[in-house]
Design a protein around this motif. Sequence first.
Motif, mmCIF file in Angstrom:
data_model
loop_
_atom_site.group_PDB
_atom_site.id
_atom_site.type_symbol
_atom_site.label_atom_id
_atom_site.label_comp_id
_atom_site.label_asym_id
_atom_site.label_seq_id
_atom_site.Cartn_x
_atom_site.Cartn_y
_atom_site.Cartn_z
ATOM 1 N N SER A 1 -94.764 -37.962 24.342
ATOM 2 C CA SER A 1 -94.622 -37.090 25.505
ATOM 3 C C SER A 1 -93.886 -35.796 25.158
ATOM 4 O O SER A 1 -94.164 -34.744 25.742
ATOM 5 N N GLY B 1 -96.592 -43.111 22.950
ATOM 6 C CA GLY B 1 -95.485 -42.152 22.987
ATOM 7 C C GLY B 1 -96.024 -40.737 22.900
ATOM 8 O O GLY B 1 -97.135 -40.442 23.329
ATOM 9 N N VAL C 1 -90.689 -39.918 30.731
ATOM 10 C CA VAL C 1 -89.283 -40.224 30.434
ATOM 11 C C VAL C 1 -88.446 -40.241 31.716
ATOM 12 O O VAL C 1 -87.222 -40.136 31.664
ATOM 13 N N ARG D 1 -90.531 -49.925 32.136
ATOM 14 C CA ARG D 1 -90.010 -49.323 30.913
ATOM 15 C C ARG D 1 -90.573 -50.036 29.693
ATOM 16 O O ARG D 1 -90.560 -51.271 29.618
ATOM 17 N N ALA E 1 -88.920 -45.221 24.184
ATOM 18 C CA ALA E 1 -88.063 -44.480 25.108
ATOM 19 C C ALA E 1 -88.801 -44.054 26.374
ATOM 20 O O ALA E 1 -88.229 -43.342 27.205
ATOM 21 N N GLU E 2 -90.057 -44.470 26.544
ATOM 22 C CA GLU E 2 -90.857 -43.995 27.669
ATOM 23 C C GLU E 2 -91.129 -45.116 28.676
ATOM 24 O O GLU E 2 -90.817 -46.280 28.436
ATOM 25 N N TRP E 3 -91.721 -44.734 29.785
ATOM 26 C CA TRP E 3 -92.155 -45.680 30.813
ATOM 27 C C TRP E 3 -93.659 -45.893 30.651
ATOM 28 O O TRP E 3 -94.427 -44.922 30.558
ATOM 29 N N SER F 1 -92.828 -35.201 31.780
ATOM 30 C CA SER F 1 -91.547 -35.476 32.431
ATOM 31 C C SER F 1 -91.544 -36.873 33.033
ATOM 32 O O SER F 1 -90.542 -37.591 32.966
#
Length: 659
Positions: free
Chosen positions: A428, A426, A465, A627, A613-615, A462
């Motif tokens: 980002s 995570g 997410v 995801r 919450a990220e890819w 960017s």
Amino acid sequence: MHGGRITFGVLGPVIAEDAQRRPVALKGPMHRAVLGRLLVARGRTVPVNDLIDDLWVAPPEGAVAAVRTFVAALRKAIEPDRPRRAPATLLVTQGLGYAVRCAPDQVDAWRFEQAVAEAATADPVTALALLDEALSWWRGPAYADFPDAAWPRADRSRLSELRLQAVERRAQAQLDLGQPDRAVADLDGHVTAHPWREQGWGLLALALYRSGRQGDALAVLRRARELLAGQLGVEPGPALRTLETDILRQEPSLAGPGRPDPAAEVLTRVTSAYERVGGGARMRLESAVGMLRNLAVTGAGGLEVAREQRAAAVAAAEQLGDPELTARVIGAYDVPAIWPRADDAQQAAGIVAAAERALAILPPTRPDPVRARLLATIAIESRGTRDPRPAQCARQAEAIARASNDPALLAFALNGVFMQSFASTGGSADRDRIGAELVGLASRHDLASVEVLGHLIRLQSSCAVAAFDRADQHAQAADELAARHERPLVAVFTRWYRALRADLAGDDRAERLYREAGARLDDAGMPGMRDGLLPLALLGMRLRRGLPPEAGDEDWGPYEPWVRPPVPLADVPDPPADLLAEALWCLLGRAAIAAGDPETMKRVRRALLPAAAEWAGAASGALTIGRVADHLAALDAALRTARARPCCWPGQTPAGWAE
């Protein structure tokens, strides 16, 4: 089935193609090695014993049978229409050996040699057409998939020299046709990658002069002199010296066809500081690092030369026994860094060790900015690690820089903070804040390379997410800055981003765009980014689309332990702390589900939770495995069942997917 005439390629990885230019499956690397070794022989018979000696350092038992197996498979691939039991006509047996008997135009290297020979005596129009086509056949270094083997070494060296001659002959044809601008574009990268070729420097200077850039032409010749004198200890040859004199005098003989003599301009001939006042070793070392810093952003060749010579400059500074000089030489190389995997891990470790030594012996009265640059260097060069020391150095450098009111120093320190922001998955949002500060800092203080770095960091953040509208803006800004300030390597990253963008949009062009981006990396001088990235991107694309991975000889490079993890999975190490950590954790999670290994599932789940919450992998701006939330859901489902099966992964394939 492949049919018709087979052609072979060695100007890059060894390949074969049928009459429709479709690739012929050559199976594994040993099959390609046998084919390459026979092509090197140019139709001559290669005894089996020679093949064995060239294929293995220590031949195994049954090596003769193995060679026969490789030859049989190759014959089946390249002579598919041969009737059963009919004698081979292309890959033939001769006595106790084998030979490939084909026409000269069936091998790209042989066609290339013929084209270069014809161009040497052709008129400029014909020569340019011949060389444009011939140079387009190169897909990488000759015999690129066997860089360490002895058998292609002489042929590779000869072909590489011929390629350089072809580039220079093409530039001469462009000049002869009154196209100096085209010649400048080709020659700039050529002399950067091959700085010892005086012919290239002379052609570039002449092309600049004929483009009306007399000052730039003289600067190029000064640059050539400095490199030749500084690195080889020799002065330029008479041709370059005469050219410089002729440019200063604006000799009419220099005017190109169809072009007027360049307009006279008022010139003040400024000689270098070394020529004017001399300078000792310390001055030369510090000045050399400044030049290397600028060279590193000019393109792939410049980056590779700068990387190599930087280590030599640091070693030379240490030999002088002056810790303050060593600290300045190390800290002056503040080239922005965006990819947190080292291009040369051994060299990076050497730079870190030298910086630590300099820190340990610096006088306590030494100004903090010098110390901050050493700390930032340690943070930037210690890539992919979870060791707390580099992260601590990054924080210390940032604190000193914020108190110093030095924008360039703060940018350098923030680059170190960015490189040490991958200790957990995570993050980002934190990196996006770093990128935003860099963009603002750079725009206020005219720091072009720093502004590019900030936009690329924000592009990556960017992507993590899936905020692609925002990522588009940063990609465009980076490309515009790169065009304005001549930063060709920026396109490497934005090209990968556009492939990822197409992939997630379901665009049918995605695979082609990925492959084009991968090809661009072959010549970008960034092996830390290149190795294994294209296969990983294509794997992610296929898995997310519910397709099985393509079978083949993919070189996963540093990602092998997570793409094809060994058993037991407990032995698989944590992924490196970098932009692809989430993707590699997800691949390990898939393997754990397939193996029904709850302990590894729990380990992966703990690691991935901060990135829910990220890819996975998208923080790289280059690829994604999907995801993270979907991977966490699959892990949770598997942990709730008595028998963990990969079918709980939505839309994906069952166990054995990576075999």
